[in-house]
Structures are given as C-alpha cells and as structure tokens.
Motif scaffolding. Structure first.
Motif, PDB file in Angstrom:
ATOM      1  N   SER A 148      -6.136   0.214   1.731  1.00  0.00           N
ATOM      2  CA  SER A 148      -5.719  -1.146   2.107  1.00  0.00           C
ATOM      3  C   SER A 148      -4.246  -1.212   2.488  1.00  0.00           C
ATOM      4  O   SER A 148      -3.759  -2.275   2.884  1.00  0.00           O
ATOM      5  N   HIS A 149      -3.526  -0.097   2.366  1.00  0.00           N
ATOM      6  CA  HIS A 149      -2.102  -0.082   2.691  1.00  0.00           C
ATOM      7  C   HIS A 149      -1.874   0.543   4.064  1.00  0.00           C
ATOM      8  O   HIS A 149      -2.282   1.679   4.291  1.00  0.00           O
ATOM      9  N   PRO A 150      -1.212  -0.165   4.982  1.00  0.00           N
ATOM     10  CA  PRO A 150      -0.942   0.387   6.314  1.00  0.00           C
ATOM     11  C   PRO A 150      -0.020   1.598   6.246  1.00  0.00           C
ATOM     12  O   PRO A 150       0.599   1.886   5.223  1.00  0.00           O
ATOM     13  N   ASN A 151       0.103   2.270   7.371  1.00  0.00           N
ATOM     14  CA  ASN A 151       0.956   3.452   7.483  1.00  0.00           C
ATOM     15  C   ASN A 151       2.412   3.093   7.203  1.00  0.00           C
ATOM     16  O   ASN A 151       2.863   1.984   7.495  1.00  0.00           O
ATOM     17  N   GLU A 152       3.159   4.058   6.663  1.00  0.00           N
ATOM     18  CA  GLU A 152       4.559   3.814   6.324  1.00  0.00           C
ATOM     19  C   GLU A 152       5.414   3.495   7.545  1.00  0.00           C
ATOM     20  O   GLU A 152       6.445   2.830   7.437  1.00  0.00           O
ATOM     21  N   ASN A 153       4.980   3.937   8.726  1.00  0.00           N
ATOM     22  CA  ASN A 153       5.729   3.618   9.942  1.00  0.00           C
ATOM     23  C   ASN A 153       5.576   2.150  10.334  1.00  0.00           C
ATOM     24  O   ASN A 153       6.388   1.622  11.095  1.00  0.00           O
ATOM     25  N   VAL A 154       4.538   1.510   9.824  1.00  0.00           N
ATOM     26  CA  VAL A 154       4.306   0.089  10.106  1.00  0.00           C
ATOM     27  C   VAL A 154       5.098  -0.784   9.140  1.00  0.00           C
ATOM     28  O   VAL A 154       5.678  -1.803   9.534  1.00  0.00           O
ATOM     29  N   LEU A 155       5.135  -0.364   7.873  1.00  0.00           N
ATOM     30  CA  LEU A 155       5.748  -1.194   6.833  1.00  0.00           C
ATOM     31  C   LEU A 155       7.239  -0.893   6.670  1.00  0.00           C
ATOM     32  O   LEU A 155       7.665  -0.261   5.704  1.00  0.00           O
ATOM     33  N   LYS A 156       8.008  -1.353   7.620  1.00  0.00           N
ATOM     34  CA  LYS A 156       9.464  -1.256   7.503  1.00  0.00           C
ATOM     35  C   LYS A 156      10.087  -2.296   8.424  1.00  0.00           C
ATOM     36  O   LYS A 156       9.498  -2.673   9.444  1.00  0.00           O
ATOM     37  N   THR A 157      11.258  -2.773   8.038  1.00  0.00           N
ATOM     38  CA  THR A 157      11.935  -3.771   8.851  1.00  0.00           C
ATOM     39  C   THR A 157      12.507  -3.127  10.112  1.00  0.00           C
ATOM     40  O   THR A 157      12.625  -1.903  10.187  1.00  0.00           O
ATOM     41  N   SER A 158      12.859  -3.963  11.075  1.00  0.00           N
ATOM     42  CA  SER A 158      13.332  -3.439  12.356  1.00  0.00           C
ATOM     43  C   SER A 158      14.601  -2.600  12.206  1.00  0.00           C
ATOM     44  O   SER A 158      14.833  -1.666  12.972  1.00  0.00           O
ATOM     45  N   ASP A 159      15.412  -2.923  11.175  1.00  0.00           N
ATOM     46  CA  ASP A 159      16.631  -2.131  10.955  1.00  0.00           C
ATOM     47  C   ASP A 159      16.384  -0.923  10.045  1.00  0.00           C
ATOM     48  O   ASP A 159      17.290  -0.128   9.786  1.00  0.00           O
ATOM     49  N   GLY A 160      15.137  -0.785   9.539  1.00  0.00           N
ATOM     50  CA  GLY A 160      14.776   0.360   8.707  1.00  0.00           C
ATOM     51  C   GLY A 160      15.341   0.331   7.297  1.00  0.00           C
ATOM     52  O   GLY A 160      15.185   1.294   6.543  1.00  0.00           O
ATOM     53  N   GLN A 161      15.949  -0.789   6.887  1.00  0.00           N
ATOM     54  CA  GLN A 161      16.618  -0.855   5.588  1.00  0.00           C
ATOM     55  C   GLN A 161      15.670  -1.239   4.443  1.00  0.00           C
ATOM     56  O   GLN A 161      15.960  -0.982   3.282  1.00  0.00           O
ATOM     57  N   LYS A 219      -0.098  -6.301   5.379  1.00  0.00           N
ATOM     58  CA  LYS A 219       0.981  -6.348   6.374  1.00  0.00           C
ATOM     59  C   LYS A 219       1.592  -7.738   6.458  1.00  0.00           C
ATOM     60  O   LYS A 219       2.818  -7.895   6.519  1.00  0.00           O
ATOM     61  N   ASP A 220       0.742  -8.758   6.440  1.00  0.00           N
ATOM     62  CA  ASP A 220       1.232 -10.144   6.477  1.00  0.00           C
ATOM     63  C   ASP A 220       2.114 -10.430   5.271  1.00  0.00           C
ATOM     64  O   ASP A 220       3.203 -11.009   5.387  1.00  0.00           O
ATOM     65  N   TRP A 221       1.643  -9.989   4.090  1.00  0.00           N
ATOM     66  CA  TRP A 221       2.425 -10.213   2.866  1.00  0.00           C
ATOM     67  C   TRP A 221       3.756  -9.480   2.932  1.00  0.00           C
ATOM     68  O   TRP A 221       4.798 -10.037   2.565  1.00  0.00           O
ATOM     69  N   LYS A 232     -15.094 -10.413   1.084  1.00  0.00           N
ATOM     70  CA  LYS A 232     -15.495  -9.800  -0.192  1.00  0.00           C
ATOM     71  C   LYS A 232     -14.366  -9.865  -1.235  1.00  0.00           C
ATOM     72  O   LYS A 232     -14.441  -9.197  -2.262  1.00  0.00           O
ATOM     73  N   ALA A 233     -13.345 -10.654  -0.930  1.00  0.00           N
ATOM     74  CA  ALA A 233     -12.175 -10.795  -1.833  1.00  0.00           C
ATOM     75  C   ALA A 233     -11.446  -9.470  -2.031  1.00  0.00           C
ATOM     76  O   ALA A 233     -10.887  -9.215  -3.097  1.00  0.00           O
ATOM     77  N   TRP A 234     -11.446  -8.603  -0.990  1.00  0.00           N
ATOM     78  CA  TRP A 234     -10.727  -7.340  -1.054  1.00  0.00           C
ATOM     79  C   TRP A 234      -9.352  -7.484  -0.418  1.00  0.00           C
ATOM     80  O   TRP A 234      -9.154  -8.263   0.517  1.00  0.00           O
ATOM     81  N   MET A 235      -8.418  -6.670  -0.865  1.00  0.00           N
ATOM     82  CA  MET A 235      -7.178  -6.481  -0.116  1.00  0.00           C
ATOM     83  C   MET A 235      -7.515  -5.623   1.108  1.00  0.00           C
ATOM     84  O   MET A 235      -8.317  -4.701   1.021  1.00  0.00           O
ATOM     85  N   ASN A 236      -6.909  -5.939   2.253  1.00  0.00           N
ATOM     86  CA  ASN A 236      -7.055  -5.080   3.429  1.00  0.00           C
ATOM     87  C   ASN A 236      -5.702  -4.922   4.118  1.00  0.00           C
ATOM     88  O   ASN A 236      -4.705  -5.528   3.707  1.00  0.00           O
ATOM     89  N   ARG A 237      -5.659  -4.122   5.160  1.00  0.00           N
ATOM     90  CA  ARG A 237      -4.380  -3.803   5.800  1.00  0.00           C
ATOM     91  C   ARG A 237      -3.750  -5.028   6.460  1.00  0.00           C
ATOM     92  O   ARG A 237      -2.526  -5.168   6.470  1.00  0.00           O
TER      93      ARG A 237
END
Length: 538
Positions: free
Chosen positions: A297-310, A264-266, A255-260
C-alpha cells in the motif's frame, strides 16, 4: 617483483561494506589495499559505489548471504523471482507449509501464468539460488515462517545512523507511520452478544473492520492526526457532521484497506504540511524522513518526496521490520489496548445493557474512541519504540514529560466488567484472546496467486514498453518548437488546476517551467527582430 601481476581478487558484498565502513572511519586507502590484496583504485571504486551497495542490501528481502554474494546483479527471471517470493511470504504469514516440490511447482505455474517466453527450468540449482537471494534457511513439510533477521537488523542500524548523520536529523525530524486493521465492534467472544451473533446467520458485526494509520516522530512530541479508513464514503452516523472539523482524517475504500492512492494523498496533503508546521514551531530546518515498511500500500520512494527533496521516505528491509520498526515495538498494541478499554467503559456508561450498547455503537463512536486512545498515548511510549533503531533517542530530547500511564492488562480489564450483565462467562484467557484478535490484520490487501501473477506480468510488460520506447526514441531527432512546448505546458497546467487532488508543488513547478519557456520565446523573438532589422539596413 616487477612484472608479476597481482592475483585477481573478487570480494563479497559483505567485505565491500566492511571496506566502506573502515574507510569512512579514516583508515587509509593504502592500508585497506594491502590488507584485502586489491589495488588502491579498486578501494576507491568500492567507496565511490557505497550508495549502490547500501541501497542493494537495504532494499533486499534479507541481508543473509552477503558474506558469499559477490555482485548486486539480480536474477535473470527478475519478475518471476519477485512473484514467487511474494507468494512465499504470504504463505509464511498465513502459516501454510511450503515444501521444496511445492515451491518449484508454484514457480512453474507463475512462469506459465505470466507467459514468459524464455524457457525456465525449475531446477534444484535455481531453488538454491532463490533461497540464497532471499535468506531462506530451509524448506520442509512444516514450512518456514520468515523471522526477523538479526544480522540484517544490526547492519540497518548502521545504515540508518548514516542516513541521520548525512541529513543532520534530530528526533523531531524522524517519523514512522504504519497501518493496522481494527475490529471496532468486537467484544470478548464469551459475552452474551458475541455468542448470539455467532449462532445467528448472516453478517457478523464483530468482524467489522476499519484501517488505522498511526504516525508520530521519535521525540513523541508530534503525533499526527490519525487516519481512519472505512468502507462507506458517507456512513449513516456521519450525518450532520462537518467533516472539516472531524478529529481524524477519514477516507473510504471498498474493503476499508489502505492503498497507494490514499497513502499518497495523505503524504502530500496532510503529512508534509503538518511536519513543516511542527518543525517551524521548533525552529528546525524544514527537513524530515518518514520511515516505512515495504507494504504494497506504500508507493515507491521516488514518489513520496517533496519537490525540494527535503521531506522524503526511507524503507525498512522486510526482514528488519518486525525487529526495528518503531510502531511495531509496542505502539500499535498499546493504542489498541486503550481503544478496547474505552470500548468497555462505553458499555458501562450504558448501565451495563450490553444489547442496547451493541445496537447503538457506530463507526463514528469508534473513531472518537480511537482519537481518545491516541491522544492518551504518553510521549515516553514513542521514544522507547525508537531505542532499537536509534539508541541515542532517550538522551537527545530535553524537557519532555516522561510519565507513562499504567499498563492495560487482561486482569485489569476483567476487574472492570466482573459484575456486568452479559460478561458472566468472560475470563482472563478470553480477554487476552480479545486483545490480540486483530493483531494479524495488516490494514492492506493480501493478494491471491492470480493477483500476484497479474501484477508481476504487468510490471514486466511495462518495463518492456519503456525499453522499446527508449530504442524507438533514440534515432528520432524531431525538434520541439518553443510554441509547441508552451502550448503543452499551458494545457497540462489547465488540467492540474482543475483537478481537486492535484499537488500544489507540481502546479508551482509547472508554472515556473511555463515562465521559463515564455522567457525563451521572448528571447527568440528579440533575436529574430534584430536579425530582420540588420537585414533591412544592410
């Protein structure tokens, strides 16, 4: 007097936040204890729990009611409460009236639909608590649109400043991203082709939509590649195009929507590498925050962070987004105006043959126009968009081009098309309407009642399963051997390395873990050999 107990004082969340802020400014524990008639240790406990308090108020739907609310404890029917409020927000966004009886009836419907076993009384008392929790002033036959909460906004500015100072972030390290729907083929409704399309049955090209995700930092010196989401995986107009050289990042969704999944891939494959390259070019620490609204469409903040948390995300409270989110302070509107000016210019390049242009204009043409419009956005527009949230931004970036292009108005666009065939009936009001035609397109799916109930029910079941797992696992004392752990690590690593969308940081972390397990195995083997040796020699 000795032996006289101090009367128990229960402070509101707002008062606790006031104590935290004053303590952070250097006021003594003794002074705060005396003023608020609480013990020294109580003051220390409040300050110690400041992150919990700020997290509660910034993740709530509104900050209204904190002056009366005493606890951060949620509703007894937490998932039901969340479902009803999501329904309420969508009705408000649609402009539908929500009366008290309607909201109570809908709460009963969600309770039944979600199959919640505990009895629920949709009483006036529950309704009052629901309104208080979410800062709803009143419900009547006219309904109520959620508006920006100015008290919440002022408090969030303080919280955002704390975040910036805690991580020592400069405007180069502050990012905001937001998605929006764009009717890429729409022309003013009074043009000849729009009238013909309106009267013809079937598909309406003027409503063909793509979702655009725009992201930039507060300095305005780093505009990331636009993300464009269309319906088709391989649009016909893309034939022969080398996608690795495409000027934007193209994704497809039915449907041309943004999704999680897309977001996340972006975030991991595009945003993080681009930000690291930019910070490296500025000789800045590899540290940044991405500010987002609470879109589904935005994942949880615990998902969207780098492994070092920076490199991580921070979410704006819902009632603050419209007042403080930088992209909502004229950036996306300016981008869309530039796109529509580019669209009209393309019509003129076809010698004013509107029908011929409409046949030829493809999604690929639209995407290139989006790119041109994005690149044309001046740095100053981005810097200005952060002023409400981060007032120091105007003085904290040096040596930037502060020139701003002329505003694109309905009058200026009307001048360009006055003598073009097919535009004879178009007037200024029609242009204004056209410029705002997709302002209500959020770029993500707006769910119906059944979908909201199903999602809330699924959340509740998942939480119950997690609780059951925790209870079942507690008495179990099964010991996993080193060999079993190593086998599992190697199997998971093989799986991740064969998947095209795996995150490199996850693979790297798993490889380190596998090495650690191998070292453990090696150590155990040496200890066993030594033990066998001493047994034989004794």
């Amino acid at each position: 007097l000795l032996g006289v107990k101090r009367k128990r004082v229960v402070l509101s969340i707002a008062t606790k936040l006031q104590i935290v802020e004053r303590a952070e400014k250097g006021e003594s524990i003794a002074k705060l204890s005396s003023e608020f008639n609480i013990g020294n240790q109580t003051v220390r406990d409040i300050v110690r729990k400041k992150d919990e308090l700020y997290k509660f108020v910034t993740s709530s739907d509104t900050f209204n009611g904190t002056s009366a609310r005493k606890t951060t404890k949620g509703s007894k029917f937490d998932n039901l409460d969340r479902a009803v409020f999501e329904w309420f927000k969508q009705k408000c966004a649609e402009g539908c009236p929500v009366s008290r009886p309607l909201l109570l009836e809908k709460a009963k419907w969600f309770h039944s639909e979600m199959k919640i076993p505990e009895p629920f009384a949709a009483s006036q008392g529950w309704l009052q608590c629901f309104k208080s929790r979410h800062g709803i002033r009143q419900l009547d036959i006219q309904g109520e649109k959620l508006s920006g909460d100015s008290d919440a906004a002022a408090l969030y500015v303080t919280e955002f400043k704390r975040l910036v100072e805690a991580h020592d972030l400069s405007p180069h390290q502050l990012y905001n991203a937001d998605e929006t729907g764009l009717y890429w083929k729409a022309l003013p409704s009074k043009t000849l082709v729009s009238k013909e399309e309106k009267s013809a049955p079937g598909h309406k090209s003027s409503k063909e939509r793509i979702t655009v995700l725009a992201c930039a930092n507060a300095s305005g010196l780093h505009k990331l590649k636009l993300v464009c989401i269309g319906r088709s995986k391989n649009p016909r107009s893309f034939k022969g195009t080398q996608m690795r050289n495409f000027p934007v990042l193209y994704y497809n969704q039915t449907k041309a929507w943004m999704n999680r999944e897309i977001f996340k891939d972006w975030f991991f494959k595009r945003f993080v590498p681009a930000v690291r390259d930019h910070l490296r070019s500025k000789n800045l620490p590899q540290r940044a925050v991405l500010l987002l609204d609470n879109a589904p469409s935005h994942p949880n903040e615990n998902v969207l962070k780098t492994s070092d948390g920076q490199i991580f995300v921070a979410y704006l409270p819902p009632n603050v987004t419209s007042l403080k989110q930088p992209m909502d302070q004229g950036v996306l509107e300016a981008f869309k105006r530039r796109y529509r000016k580019s669209l009209l210019r393309s019509v003129l390049e076809e010698d004013g043959d509107l029908r011929e242009f409409y046949k030829k204009w493809t999604i690929k043409d639209a995407i290139f126009s989006c790119l041109e419009s994005w690149d044309d956005m001046p740095n100053l527009t981005f810097r200005k968009s952060w002023r409400k949230l981060f007032p120091d931004v105007m003085d904290s970036v040096e040596n930037v081009n502060d020139s701003e292009s002329q505003e694109i108005t309905a009058a200026s666009l009307l001048e360009e098309i006055q003598n073009v065939n097919g535009f004879e009936d178009v007037d200024r009001e029609n242009i204004e309407e056209w410029l705002l035609s997709d302002n209500d397109q959020p770029g993500y799916q707006v769910k119906d009642d059944d979908a909201i109930a199903a999602e809330a029910k699924s959340r509740a079941e998942l939480a119950e399963e997690s609780d059951d797992d925790a209870v079942e696992d507690e008495p179990s004392e099964k010991k996993v051997s080193v060999a079993e752990a190593l086998n599992c690590a190697e199997t998971l690593l093989d799986f991740l390395e064969q998947e095209a969308d795996s995150n490199f940081n996850d693979i790297l972390t798993l490889r380190k873990l596998r090495t650690s397990i191998k070292l453990k195995r090696s150590k155990n083997t040496k200890q066993r050999l030594l033990s066998d040796f001493f047994k034989k020699t004794s």
